[in-house]
Design a protein around this motif. Structure first.
Motif, PDB file in Angstrom:
ATOM      1  N   VAL A  11       0.839  -1.202   0.000  1.00  0.00           N
ATOM      2  CA  VAL A  11       0.000   0.000   0.000  1.00  0.00           C
ATOM      3  C   VAL A  11       0.874   1.253   0.000  1.00  0.00           C
ATOM      4  N   ASP A  12       1.965   1.227   0.766  1.00  0.00           N
ATOM      5  CA  ASP A  12       2.899   2.358   0.736  1.00  0.00           C
ATOM      6  C   ASP A  12       3.468   2.553  -0.665  1.00  0.00           C
ATOM      7  N   GLU A 113      12.944  -0.546  -8.061  1.00  0.00           N
ATOM      8  CA  GLU A 113      13.756  -1.335  -7.134  1.00  0.00           C
ATOM      9  C   GLU A 113      12.909  -1.815  -5.953  1.00  0.00           C
ATOM     10  N   ILE A 114      12.046  -0.958  -5.451  1.00  0.00           N
ATOM     11  CA  ILE A 114      11.167  -1.366  -4.357  1.00  0.00           C
ATOM     12  C   ILE A 114      10.251  -2.490  -4.821  1.00  0.00           C
ATOM     13  N   ALA A 115       9.725  -2.371  -6.029  1.00  0.00           N
ATOM     14  CA  ALA A 115       8.750  -3.336  -6.536  1.00  0.00           C
ATOM     15  C   ALA A 115       9.369  -4.691  -6.850  1.00  0.00           C
ATOM     16  N   ARG A 179       9.173   5.063   6.401  1.00  0.00           N
ATOM     17  CA  ARG A 179       8.225   3.964   6.209  1.00  0.00           C
ATOM     18  C   ARG A 179       8.985   2.650   6.235  1.00  0.00           C
ATOM     19  N   PRO A 180       9.148   2.019   7.412  1.00  0.00           N
ATOM     20  CA  PRO A 180       9.970   0.806   7.543  1.00  0.00           C
ATOM     21  C   PRO A 180       9.557  -0.323   6.618  1.00  0.00           C
ATOM     22  N   GLU A 181       8.255  -0.516   6.378  1.00  0.00           N
ATOM     23  CA  GLU A 181       7.835  -1.615   5.517  1.00  0.00           C
ATOM     24  C   GLU A 181       8.236  -1.362   4.068  1.00  0.00           C
ATOM     25  N   LEU A 182       8.268  -0.084   3.683  1.00  0.00           N
ATOM     26  CA  LEU A 182       8.743   0.272   2.351  1.00  0.00           C
ATOM     27  C   LEU A 182      10.245   0.011   2.244  1.00  0.00           C
TER      28      LEU A 182
END
Length: 222
Positions: A11-12, A113-115, A179-182
């Motif tokens: 979601v982030d 990169e995140i994805a 945003r740690p989960e990100l």
């Protein structure tokens, strides 16, 4: 009807991308109106702005399908993205083109990169909304033509591009820290993995930035 519950950080990721696409639409539309030197250029950049808005709608709808409120998902990222745009406001048409290609490009690389750690459906959506072929062709052709006509532009635009990249990477680091989960999606959460992955991440971002600068006719610099 909603999809199954998203993995942590998804979601982030979609929220930051949705706000990035919404602001890209607004900024490109403004640049088209205020900086484009011809009606043809104004229309062309306007077309790209409309494409960005279409991407925003895709992300908004996907957030809703996941049971998330799109506005709440975007809210944590408003200040950072608005600050980046305020710090990289183009002064003329050529700076606007470089920002649309180089600045937006490095931000897109960061989101890709995140994805990489997301499920295939999310990766596919991210790749679709970050596809930049039209933007690349539009900016590269015009900037290279301008530099051929006036080589003095090259140095100024190269400095401008490096400034935007620095600001974009700083923005990314602030977002990940907040945003740690990100951040976990970006570098992993296994002990000892983060430092090594950060090194590889910046190597990949630097490589892609170098390719983009060469394509547009600018030198990457130090």
């Amino acid at each position: 009807m909603t999809d199954s519950a998203p993995a942590p950080g998804v979601v982030d990721l979609l929220g930051v991308l949705a706000y990035a696409e919404l602001t890209a639409f607004l900024r490109m539309a403004e640049d088209a109106a205020l900086l484009a030197p011809s009606l043809t250029d104004r229309a062309a950049l306007g077309d790209l702005a409309a494409m960005e808005y279409g991407h925003f709608r895709m992300l908004r709808d996907r957030l809703a399908s996941l049971g998330a409120d799109p506005e709440e998902a975007m809210a944590p990222f408003v200040d950072a993205i608005d600050a980046w745009h305020a710090q990289t406001k183009p002064r003329d048409w050529h700076e606007a083109l470089v920002k649309a290609y180089v600045g937006t490009g490095v931000a897109g690389d960061f989101y890709r990169e995140i994805a990489r750690r997301a499920e295939p459906a999310i990766r596919g959506l991210v790749d679709e909304v970050l596809a930049d072929e039209s933007r690349s062709e539009f900016a590269v052709e015009r900037v290279r033509t301008a530099i051929e006509a006036d080589p003095r532009l090259s140095g100024r635009l190269a400095l401008w591009a490096r400034r935007m990249v620095g600001e974009a990477l700083s923005q990314g680091q602030r977002l990940a820290a907040a945003r740690p989960e990100l951040a976990a999606m970006l570098v992993g959460d296994e002990e000892g993995e983060d430092l090594a992955e950060i090194g590889r991440l910046f190597a990949r971002l630097t490589e892609e930035h170098g390719k983009r600068m060469a394509a547009i006719g600018l030198t990457p610099g130090p």
